[in-house]
Design a protein around this motif. Sequence first.
Motif, PDB file in Angstrom:
ATOM      1  N   GLY A 166      49.824  27.213  51.637  1.00  0.00           N
ATOM      2  CA  GLY A 166      50.003  27.374  50.199  1.00  0.00           C
ATOM      3  C   GLY A 166      48.746  27.742  49.427  1.00  0.00           C
ATOM      4  N   TRP A 167      47.616  27.860  50.100  1.00  0.00           N
ATOM      5  CA  TRP A 167      46.377  28.248  49.420  1.00  0.00           C
ATOM      6  C   TRP A 167      46.387  29.750  49.184  1.00  0.00           C
ATOM      7  CZ3 TRP A 167      43.065  24.655  47.629  1.00  0.00           C
ATOM      8  CH2 TRP A 167      43.166  23.368  48.152  1.00  0.00           C
ATOM      9  N   GLU A 168      45.884  30.172  48.024  1.00  0.00           N
ATOM     10  CA  GLU A 168      45.721  31.595  47.736  1.00  0.00           C
ATOM     11  C   GLU A 168      44.280  31.828  47.307  1.00  0.00           C
ATOM     12  OE1 GLU A 168      47.207  32.126  43.195  1.00  0.00           O
ATOM     13  OE2 GLU A 168      48.789  31.729  44.661  1.00  0.00           O
ATOM     14  N   LEU A 169      43.720  32.962  47.693  1.00  0.00           N
ATOM     15  CA  LEU A 169      42.322  33.260  47.417  1.00  0.00           C
ATOM     16  C   LEU A 169      42.127  33.618  45.949  1.00  0.00           C
ATOM     17  CD1 LEU A 169      41.501  35.317  50.627  1.00  0.00           C
ATOM     18  CD2 LEU A 169      41.087  32.896  50.180  1.00  0.00           C
ATOM     19  N   VAL A 170      40.966  33.224  45.407  1.00  0.00           N
ATOM     20  CA  VAL A 170      40.642  33.451  43.995  1.00  0.00           C
ATOM     21  C   VAL A 170      39.767  34.690  43.888  1.00  0.00           C
ATOM     22  CG1 VAL A 170      39.541  32.485  41.949  1.00  0.00           C
ATOM     23  CG2 VAL A 170      40.767  30.981  43.533  1.00  0.00           C
ATOM     24  N   ARG A 171      40.217  35.653  43.097  1.00  0.00           N
ATOM     25  CA  ARG A 171      39.479  36.902  42.908  1.00  0.00           C
ATOM     26  C   ARG A 171      38.581  36.787  41.684  1.00  0.00           C
ATOM     27  NH1 ARG A 171      40.783  40.785  45.951  1.00  0.00           N
ATOM     28  NH2 ARG A 171      40.082  42.401  44.495  1.00  0.00           N
ATOM     29  N   ALA A 172      37.422  37.435  41.745  1.00  0.00           N
ATOM     30  CA  ALA A 172      36.458  37.394  40.649  1.00  0.00           C
ATOM     31  C   ALA A 172      36.990  38.069  39.399  1.00  0.00           C
ATOM     32  CB  ALA A 172      35.148  38.038  41.088  1.00  0.00           C
ATOM     33  N   ASP A 173      37.851  39.092  39.544  1.00  0.00           N
ATOM     34  CA  ASP A 173      38.360  39.799  38.371  1.00  0.00           C
ATOM     35  C   ASP A 173      39.341  38.955  37.550  1.00  0.00           C
ATOM     36  OD1 ASP A 173      40.538  39.883  40.069  1.00  0.00           O
ATOM     37  OD2 ASP A 173      40.522  42.054  40.321  1.00  0.00           O
ATOM     38  N   GLU A 174      39.719  37.776  38.064  1.00  0.00           N
ATOM     39  CA  GLU A 174      40.559  36.856  37.308  1.00  0.00           C
ATOM     40  C   GLU A 174      39.753  36.114  36.254  1.00  0.00           C
ATOM     41  OE1 GLU A 174      42.593  34.266  40.023  1.00  0.00           O
ATOM     42  OE2 GLU A 174      43.259  35.933  41.274  1.00  0.00           O
ATOM     43  N   TYR A 175      38.417  36.192  36.336  1.00  0.00           N
ATOM     44  CA  TYR A 175      37.521  35.513  35.402  1.00  0.00           C
ATOM     45  C   TYR A 175      36.581  36.537  34.773  1.00  0.00           C
ATOM     46  CZ  TYR A 175      39.323  31.294  37.499  1.00  0.00           C
ATOM     47  OH  TYR A 175      40.164  30.304  37.928  1.00  0.00           O
ATOM     48  N   PRO A 176      37.100  37.382  33.866  1.00  0.00           N
ATOM     49  CA  PRO A 176      36.237  38.401  33.254  1.00  0.00           C
ATOM     50  C   PRO A 176      35.157  37.740  32.401  1.00  0.00           C
ATOM     51  CG  PRO A 176      38.366  38.339  32.160  1.00  0.00           C
ATOM     52  CD  PRO A 176      38.449  37.416  33.334  1.00  0.00           C
ATOM     53  N   GLY A 177      33.987  38.350  32.378  1.00  0.00           N
ATOM     54  CA  GLY A 177      32.879  37.818  31.604  1.00  0.00           C
ATOM     55  C   GLY A 177      32.073  36.766  32.335  1.00  0.00           C
ATOM     56  N   SER A 178      32.492  36.399  33.521  1.00  0.00           N
ATOM     57  CA  SER A 178      31.766  35.421  34.326  1.00  0.00           C
ATOM     58  C   SER A 178      31.211  36.108  35.562  1.00  0.00           C
ATOM     59  CB  SER A 178      32.692  34.281  34.764  1.00  0.00           C
ATOM     60  OG  SER A 178      33.215  33.616  33.644  1.00  0.00           O
ATOM     61  N   VAL A 179      30.100  35.585  36.050  1.00  0.00           N
ATOM     62  CA  VAL A 179      29.485  36.168  37.233  1.00  0.00           C
ATOM     63  C   VAL A 179      29.483  35.108  38.341  1.00  0.00           C
ATOM     64  CG1 VAL A 179      27.408  37.189  38.198  1.00  0.00           C
ATOM     65  CG2 VAL A 179      28.022  37.641  35.824  1.00  0.00           C
ATOM     66  N   TYR A 180      30.245  35.364  39.357  1.00  0.00           N
ATOM     67  CA  TYR A 180      30.302  34.487  40.532  1.00  0.00           C
ATOM     68  C   TYR A 180      30.061  35.351  41.755  1.00  0.00           C
ATOM     69  CZ  TYR A 180      32.320  31.036  37.423  1.00  0.00           C
ATOM     70  OH  TYR A 180      32.509  30.151  36.402  1.00  0.00           O
ATOM     71  N   PRO A 181      29.464  34.774  42.797  1.00  0.00           N
ATOM     72  CA  PRO A 181      29.225  35.581  44.000  1.00  0.00           C
ATOM     73  C   PRO A 181      30.546  36.007  44.630  1.00  0.00           C
ATOM     74  CG  PRO A 181      28.736  33.261  44.412  1.00  0.00           C
ATOM     75  CD  PRO A 181      29.015  33.396  42.945  1.00  0.00           C
TER      76      PRO A 181
END
Length: 157
Positions: free
Chosen positions: A68-83
């Motif tokens: 049931g785990w799904e991967l988190v994409r960086a484009d889901e958090y615009p304006g934030s910078v994550y590796p």
Amino acid sequence: MTKKETGTTVKTSRVSETRVKNEKPKVWAPPSSLDAPPAPDGFRHRWIRAETQGFDDTKNMSGKIRSGWELVRADEYPGSVYPTHDKGQYAGVIGVGGLLLARIPEEVAKSREAYFQQKTADGNEAISTDLLKEQHPSMPINEDRQTRVTFGGTKNN
């Protein structure tokens, strides 16, 4: 403190004097390499292993995805910078080293916790039953289990 103005002495009150606030000194701490965005309402975030020692851990990843785990994409958090991973099958996913950020719905996480609590209780009951089965009438086994958590105070509580 005194001040001279045209021959008169004027005293200023201590309240009007500025004082340096007694602030605690700022303590430096190393940055966390596992900073992650907050999970949306109704979800939990967790880092899951995608590779170990340079080799893909496909068994772990496929098991997590099926759970049931799904991967988190960086484009889901615009304006934030994550590796993020910039190439390969995990391109665009928030990740650090061999870890990827994943989310799971809160109700699935709670259901999973209940499942494993029940498995633990069943295992403990099986151990107790097996232990009592092995006892001899002349030497009975006394099973007295207690758990106590205290924060100060006496043990008489």
